[in-house]
Design an enzyme around this catalytic site. Structure first.
Site, mmCIF file in Angstrom:
data_model
loop_
_atom_site.group_PDB
_atom_site.id
_atom_site.type_symbol
_atom_site.label_atom_id
_atom_site.label_comp_id
_atom_site.label_asym_id
_atom_site.label_seq_id
_atom_site.Cartn_x
_atom_site.Cartn_y
_atom_site.Cartn_z
ATOM 1 N N SER A 47 -3.133 -0.768 6.919
ATOM 2 C CA SER A 47 -4.307 0.065 6.714
ATOM 3 C C SER A 47 -3.907 1.525 6.540
ATOM 4 O O SER A 47 -2.753 1.903 6.777
ATOM 5 C CB SER A 47 -5.265 -0.059 7.911
ATOM 6 O OG SER A 47 -4.753 0.644 9.031
ATOM 7 N N LYS A 48 -4.873 2.337 6.148
ATOM 8 C CA LYS A 48 -4.609 3.762 5.964
ATOM 9 C C LYS A 48 -4.156 4.421 7.265
ATOM 10 O O LYS A 48 -3.496 5.446 7.252
ATOM 11 C CB LYS A 48 -5.868 4.473 5.451
ATOM 12 C CG LYS A 48 -6.112 4.308 3.961
ATOM 13 C CD LYS A 48 -7.243 5.214 3.522
ATOM 14 C CE LYS A 48 -7.412 5.195 2.006
ATOM 15 N NZ LYS A 48 -8.457 6.130 1.552
#
Length: 494
Positions: A262-263
């Site tokens: 994920s970011k």
């Protein structure tokens, strides 16, 4: 009605300008770029910036900068223009409003007055009954009286697309034939109550108007594909779209613990790799391996080689795990492939402030040119160059205390004294002669070369690990090297 065989390939890369670009986004861009270039097609770069709360001009600038750094050229889009301009969704709002009105007029969409509380209540009831919990079609066929009643209550409707009561089957370019039944693809919103169009509308509308033939995107968007196919059929009926594009959904990129990267994961940030000194070609080479391979026995290749061989049908649908160590190893291979002159130039940012601990006037270009070929064989990332060559440009070595403790064992003072004597008498134009001098010093103390050179290395460079010692000694110079050995001896005997 999928893209016709032999029609010119048109693909798009359409990120949202929200925060720093991440490696999953880069891999999507890479596969689209390689696919377009392999087929001599068109890459459309489109900015999906309809979310005013999250999008920013700073992120927009970062996206363009990232594309340039990675070496991705686009055929239509920001700063280039094209026949389907503008290429920022925030500048196309009138177009989306027009399409939504046409869908409403043709009966492909309807206004939904359900409140969020009502939706939540009905969804919970559906779950409790073991039924699908998507939208139940409550407002599909409202009477004029009921619409008037809702309006009198001050309700502001959203616009929903009316999904056809039919099974939708399509052939995914990566996953093969997929089928979705009506109960699993309910009606969905395309315009918010405030009139703002949703991704579910603007994305396929732009693809239709920009005549995109192939949509290559992440697996997380797979569930929206049957919705988009139904919308495409409506757009074709309205004369807005020409054909339904072919879809290919790329596998997830997994991080630690087999969770989707994920970011928020540090290793996902493209900026991290730029700051550490990854080569764009090294990073892209590794990212291409997350779901695709050139051949079973070749992990390292150029982007030209990838373009020549890229086949979307060869993408593995299974999740791919991001391995930072392998990414570094691939990058190291690309560093070795550089011409020495290019290597010296690519290292420049890390030889200046804020990375370099030496004053600009203390940098010696001649020494840098001489040490660079030896450094090129050692680095995994370009940022490592700073610590590897700082001993050449600092007035005294930046001694790593852990290295000092490890190297300076009992008797190191006597060994260093002998090494100094041998080195002073050696030929300093020959790294081999310097090696023989340290070897002789080690033999005098019953030590092999590896243990004999450790105190010399720390005395001269400040570290136990670094570039080839004897070439480093020659480049540093006799006077400076002996001065540093003297300083180490003074510390040992103090």
């Amino acid at each position: 009605m999928a893209s016709a065989p032999g029609s010119p390939v048109r693909v798009r890369f359409c990120p949202s300008p929200t925060g720093n670009p991440h490696v999953g986004l880069v891999r999507t861009a890479l596969f689209n770029w390689a696919f377009a270039r392999h087929h001599q097609g068109t890459l459309v770069f489109r900015i999906e910036d309809t979310d005013a709360a999250r999008d920013s001009e700073e992120s927009y600038g970062q996206l363009l900068d990232a594309m340039r750094w990675l070496g991705f050229d686009w055929d239509e889009g920001p700063e280039i223009g094209g026949p389907h301009a503008p290429y920022r969704q925030s500048q196309r709002m009138d177009l989306y409003k027009d399409v939504a009105e046409k869908l409403l007029a043709a009966g492909h969409a309807y206004r939904c007055y359900c409140s969020q509380e009502e939706l939540d209540t009905r969804r919970e009831a559906a779950r409790a009954a073991g039924k699908p919990s998507g939208y139940d079609g409550h407002c599909r066929d409202l009477s004029a009286a009921r619409v008037e009643e809702y309006q009198a209550q001050g309700r502001t409707p959203i616009v929903r697309f009316r999904m056809p009561d039919e099974t939708i089957t399509f052939t995914d370019l990566v996953r093969g034939e997929l089928t979705f039944t009506p109960e699993n693809v309910p009606d969905y919103g395309i315009v918010r109550a405030n009139g703002a169009p949703l991704y579910t509308l603007v994305n396929p509308v732009d693809d239709a108007l920009m005549e995109i033939t192939h949509v290559l995107r992440g697996e997380d968007l797979l569930s929206s594909t049957p919705r988009q196919i139904a919308l495409y059929k409506a757009l074709i009926e309205l004369g807005i779209a020409k054909e339904i594009p072919s879809f290919g959904h790329l596998p997830y990129v997994m991080g630690e613990g087999n969770k989707k990267l994920s970011k928020r994961d540090p290793e996902s940030s493209l900026n991290l790799y730029r700051e550490r000194g990854f080569l764009p070609e090294g990073l892209l080479n590794y990212l291409s391996l997350l779901g695709w391979s050139l051949s079973a026995d070749q992990d390292v290749f150029t982007m030209d080689e990838m373009v020549a061989a890229f086949d979307i049908a060869g993408v593995n649908p299974n999740p791919a795990r991001f391995d930072l160590k392998k990414c570094e190893a691939i990058n190291a291979d690309h560093i070795r492939l550089l011409d020495v002159k290019e290597f010296t130039e690519r290292c420049r940012p890390w030889l200046r402030a804020p990375f370099a601990p030496w004053a600009p006037e203390d940098f010696d270009e001649a020494k840098w040119q001489r040490i660079a070929p030896h450094a090129q064989t050692r680095l995994k990332v370009l940022s490592e160059i700073t610590d590897n060559v700082d001993f050449l440009f600092l007035a005294e070595p930046a001694v790593d205390e852990a290295s000092w403790t490890k190297a300076m064992k009992e008797g190191s003072d006597a060994l260093l004294a002998t090494a100094r004597e041998k080195l002073e008498a050696a030929d300093w134009t020959s790294p081999e002669a310097l090696k023989e001098a340290v070897l002789a010093a080690g033999e005098a103390h019953g030590l092999k070369l590896g243990k004999a050179q450790a105190p010399v290395r720390v005395a001269v460079t400040g570290r136990t690990v670094g570039l080839p010692l004897f070439e480093s000694l020659e480049i540093l110079g006799k006077d400076e090297a002996l001065t540093r050995i003297d300083a180490a001896l003074a510390r040992l005997t103090a």
